[in-house]
Design a protein around this motif. Structure first.
Motif, PDB file in Angstrom:
ATOM      1  N   THR A  41      14.955   3.095  -1.838  1.00 15.81           N
ATOM      2  CA  THR A  41      14.567   3.039  -0.419  1.00 15.81           C
ATOM      3  C   THR A  41      14.223   1.600  -0.024  1.00 15.81           C
ATOM      4  OG1 THR A  41      13.640   5.265  -0.615  1.00 15.81           O
ATOM      5  CG2 THR A  41      13.026   3.976   1.332  1.00 15.81           C
ATOM      6  N   GLU A  42      14.790   1.181   1.092  1.00 20.16           N
ATOM      7  CA  GLU A  42      14.557  -0.193   1.566  1.00 20.16           C
ATOM      8  C   GLU A  42      13.107  -0.366   2.033  1.00 20.16           C
ATOM      9  OE1 GLU A  42      16.757  -3.482   4.460  1.00 20.16           O
ATOM     10  OE2 GLU A  42      16.854  -1.341   4.957  1.00 20.16           O
ATOM     11  N   HIS A  43      12.493  -1.456   1.634  1.00 22.37           N
ATOM     12  CA  HIS A  43      11.129  -1.828   2.034  1.00 22.37           C
ATOM     13  C   HIS A  43      10.092  -0.807   1.582  1.00 22.37           C
ATOM     14  CE1 HIS A  43      13.382  -3.957   5.517  1.00 22.37           C
ATOM     15  NE2 HIS A  43      13.355  -4.723   4.421  1.00 22.37           N
ATOM     16  N   CYS A  44      10.250  -0.290   0.379  1.00 20.85           N
ATOM     17  CA  CYS A  44       9.249   0.606  -0.206  1.00 20.85           C
ATOM     18  C   CYS A  44       8.284  -0.253  -1.019  1.00 20.85           C
ATOM     19  CB  CYS A  44       9.902   1.664  -1.095  1.00 20.85           C
ATOM     20  SG  CYS A  44       8.725   2.675  -2.002  1.00 20.85           S
ATOM     21  N   ALA A  45       7.004  -0.245  -0.647  1.00 23.40           N
ATOM     22  CA  ALA A  45       6.016  -1.090  -1.300  1.00 23.40           C
ATOM     23  C   ALA A  45       5.852  -0.738  -2.771  1.00 23.40           C
ATOM     24  CB  ALA A  45       4.676  -0.969  -0.575  1.00 23.40           C
ATOM     25  N   MET A  46       5.848   0.577  -3.108  1.00 25.14           N
ATOM     26  CA  MET A  46       5.672   1.004  -4.492  1.00 25.14           C
ATOM     27  C   MET A  46       6.810   0.489  -5.367  1.00 25.14           C
ATOM     28  SD  MET A  46       3.546   2.908  -6.407  1.00 25.14           S
ATOM     29  CE  MET A  46       2.845   4.234  -5.385  1.00 25.14           C
TER      30      MET A  46
ATOM     31  N   THR B 266       0.840  -1.203   0.000  1.00 28.71           N
ATOM     32  CA  THR B 266       0.000   0.000   0.000  1.00 28.71           C
ATOM     33  C   THR B 266       0.874   1.251   0.000  1.00 28.71           C
ATOM     34  OG1 THR B 266      -0.071   0.032   2.416  1.00 28.71           O
ATOM     35  CG2 THR B 266      -1.812  -1.213   1.281  1.00 28.71           C
ATOM     36  N   LYS B 267       0.236   2.404  -0.212  1.00 26.28           N
ATOM     37  CA  LYS B 267       0.949   3.686  -0.149  1.00 26.28           C
ATOM     38  C   LYS B 267       1.495   3.942   1.246  1.00 26.28           C
ATOM     39  CE  LYS B 267      -0.947   6.577  -3.836  1.00 26.28           C
ATOM     40  NZ  LYS B 267      -1.657   7.850  -4.139  1.00 26.28           N
ATOM     41  N   LYS B 268       0.791   3.443   2.230  1.00 27.92           N
ATOM     42  CA  LYS B 268       1.216   3.642   3.618  1.00 27.92           C
ATOM     43  C   LYS B 268       2.593   3.042   3.849  1.00 27.92           C
ATOM     44  CE  LYS B 268      -0.222   2.636   8.355  1.00 27.92           C
ATOM     45  NZ  LYS B 268      -1.228   1.963   9.207  1.00 27.92           N
ATOM     46  N   ASN B 269       2.898   1.934   3.188  1.00 32.01           N
ATOM     47  CA  ASN B 269       4.189   1.267   3.343  1.00 32.01           C
ATOM     48  C   ASN B 269       5.164   1.634   2.218  1.00 32.01           C
ATOM     49  OD1 ASN B 269       3.347  -0.128   5.675  1.00 32.01           O
ATOM     50  ND2 ASN B 269       2.346  -1.701   4.415  1.00 32.01           N
ATOM     51  N   SER B 270       4.862   2.734   1.524  1.00 29.65           N
ATOM     52  CA  SER B 270       5.748   3.240   0.462  1.00 29.65           C
ATOM     53  C   SER B 270       6.416   4.528   0.927  1.00 29.65           C
ATOM     54  CB  SER B 270       4.951   3.509  -0.825  1.00 29.65           C
ATOM     55  OG  SER B 270       4.276   2.344  -1.254  1.00 29.65           O
ATOM     56  N   CYS B 271       7.576   4.846   0.310  1.00 27.27           N
ATOM     57  CA  CYS B 271       8.271   6.079   0.677  1.00 27.27           C
ATOM     58  C   CYS B 271       7.516   7.294   0.129  1.00 27.27           C
ATOM     59  CB  CYS B 271       9.712   6.057   0.177  1.00 27.27           C
ATOM     60  SG  CYS B 271       9.854   6.097  -1.632  1.00 27.27           S
ATOM     61  N   THR B 272       7.725   8.452   0.731  1.00 28.29           N
ATOM     62  CA  THR B 272       7.006   9.681   0.336  1.00 28.29           C
ATOM     63  C   THR B 272       7.329  10.085  -1.091  1.00 28.29           C
ATOM     64  OG1 THR B 272       7.129  10.404   2.638  1.00 28.29           O
ATOM     65  CG2 THR B 272       6.535  12.064   1.008  1.00 28.29           C
TER      66      THR B 272
ATOM     67  N   GLU C 209      -3.189   3.344 -10.056  1.00 21.20           N
ATOM     68  CA  GLU C 209      -3.033   3.422  -8.602  1.00 21.20           C
ATOM     69  C   GLU C 209      -2.354   2.140  -8.113  1.00 21.20           C
ATOM     70  OE1 GLU C 209      -3.720   5.902  -6.594  1.00 21.20           O
ATOM     71  OE2 GLU C 209      -4.582   7.199  -8.139  1.00 21.20           O
ATOM     72  N   ILE C 210      -1.778   2.199  -6.940  1.00 22.25           N
ATOM     73  CA  ILE C 210      -1.084   1.016  -6.401  1.00 22.25           C
ATOM     74  C   ILE C 210      -2.048  -0.151  -6.182  1.00 22.25           C
ATOM     75  CG2 ILE C 210      -1.307   1.669  -3.951  1.00 22.25           C
ATOM     76  CD1 ILE C 210       1.578   0.547  -3.604  1.00 22.25           C
ATOM     77  N   LYS C 211      -3.319   0.184  -5.923  1.00 18.94           N
ATOM     78  CA  LYS C 211      -4.318  -0.860  -5.758  1.00 18.94           C
ATOM     79  C   LYS C 211      -4.520  -1.631  -7.054  1.00 18.94           C
ATOM     80  CE  LYS C 211      -9.187  -1.539  -4.505  1.00 18.94           C
ATOM     81  NZ  LYS C 211     -10.442  -0.863  -4.091  1.00 18.94           N
ATOM     82  N   GLU C 212      -4.538  -0.908  -8.194  1.00 17.38           N
ATOM     83  CA  GLU C 212      -4.710  -1.550  -9.492  1.00 17.38           C
ATOM     84  C   GLU C 212      -3.492  -2.401  -9.853  1.00 17.38           C
ATOM     85  OE1 GLU C 212      -7.328   1.400 -12.189  1.00 17.38           O
ATOM     86  OE2 GLU C 212      -5.597   2.377 -11.254  1.00 17.38           O
ATOM     87  N   LYS C 213      -2.311  -1.922  -9.488  1.00 20.85           N
ATOM     88  CA  LYS C 213      -1.083  -2.682  -9.734  1.00 20.85           C
ATOM     89  C   LYS C 213      -1.083  -3.965  -8.896  1.00 20.85           C
ATOM     90  CE  LYS C 213       1.351   1.699 -10.475  1.00 20.85           C
ATOM     91  NZ  LYS C 213       2.286   2.675  -9.894  1.00 20.85           N
TER      92      LYS C 213
END
Length: 333
Positions: A242-247, A224-230, A270-274
């Motif tokens: 960035t380490e452990h970036c979900a995106m 999710t975006k929450k677990n992705s870097c800004t 969107e990340i949800k669609e991916k």
């Protein structure tokens, strides 16, 4: 209603042990000139029917009393079983209550009524339910002394072998209801095993459905975006280290799997669609797999994917930290 003996099998009746044993008296009774009443000796004439009368009383008339006694024992067994004791102890308690307590209570009440001299008190004694106090202890001791003598005589008459047989029958499990039930269940089980039965799909052997952690997979819900870097949230097209970036992990996984995506998908989707695209690709991989459990899945049952890229595989560490946090377990444990 009357029971007709017209269709009775006389040969079978004559072979009955009771008839054969007392046939002499039965024949004499049947051929007597006057009607014979077994309970009135004045009608017997010159013949002594005492053995037949005793047999009728002890072997025929006793049936109704025996039935009532059996019903009492059933109720007694149910009452004793409420204390959660085993069958052997239930049997022992039932014997004690039947052979000592019940007989004692009746004799004690009769003795109480006999000892009371005052007519007013005698009527009160008859209505009493049980003997109490010092008199009860005194009468119980006397009763037990008499009972012990009877037991001693009975043991002498029965002999050692018979006493041992009775003891084994009461204390052993061979004649217990539980043993009978167990044998019946085993017999029924063996019969059922031989019967043909239809094996439904849910019962068929189809491997093991493992958890994402055991399978070495990454849960889709953590991508999710929450677990992705800004920075990736603002510009999804950038190259992220960035380490452990979900995106970044999602992009790397899609590229590694060589999935067909529309032009500009990094920016327009969107990340949800991916995530859904990864789920669909994982479902295609499962369709080619030999796991029969997963082959029946639809895409809504896909909860995790098996990582093929290094960045997605690194997400397993983040997944474990999140899992421990959810379970309120500190990382140090």
């Amino acid at each position: 209603s009357t029971v007709s003996s017209a269709d009775a099998d006389r040969a079978h009746i004559l072979e009955r042990p009771f008839v054969k044993k007392y046939w002499k008296h039965i024949l004499e009774m049947a051929t007597a000139e006057e009607t014979v009443d077994l309970f009135d000796k004045d009608t017997w004439g010159d013949h002594d029917y005492s053995p037949l009368r005793k047999a009728v009383l002890s072997e025929i008339c006793i049936h109704s009393i025996h039935q009532q006694r059996c019903e009492n024992y059933v109720q007694l067994a149910a009452l004793i079983s409420k204390t959660n004791v085993g069958e052997v102890r239930r049997t022992a308690r039932t014997i004690i209550i039947s052979t000592i307590h019940r007989i004692f209570n009746k004799e004690a009440m009769d003795e109480l009524a006999r000892r009371v001299a005052d007519p007013n008190q005698k009527e009160k004694a008859k209505k009493a339910r049980r003997v109490e106090g010092r008199l009860r202890i005194e009468l119980l001791i006397d009763n037990l002394n008499k009972f012990t003598k009877k037991v001693t005589r009975a043991r002498q008459v029965a002999g050692v072998e018979k006493c041992k047989e009775i003891y084994d029958r009461i204390t052993g499990k061979k004649f217990k209801m539980s043993e009978t039930d167990r044998k019946n269940k085993i017999k029924k089980f063996k019969e059922n095993i031989k019967k043909k039965r239809t094996e439904v799909k849910a019962e068929m052997a189809a491997g093991v459905d493992v958890t994402p952690t055991m399978d070495g997979g990454v849960l889709l819900r953590i991508l999710t975006k929450k677990n992705s870097c800004t920075a990736c949230c603002k510009d999804p097209t950038r190259d992220c280290d960035t380490e452990h970036c979900a995106m970044a992990a999602v992009h790397a996984e899609i590229s590694k799997r060589e999935m067909k995506m529309r032009k500009g998908w990094k920016k327009t989707l969107e990340i949800k669609e991916k995530r859904h695209a990864l789920r669909d690709d994982e479902l295609q991989n499962i369709a080619l797999d030999g796991d029969k459990i997963k082959q029946g899945y639809d895409k809504t049952q896909i909860r995790h994917i098996i990582p093929q890229s290094d960045k997605m595989e690194a997400m397993i560490q983040l997944q474990e930290r999140l899992r421990k946090k959810e379970l309120d377990i500190e990382e140090s444990l």
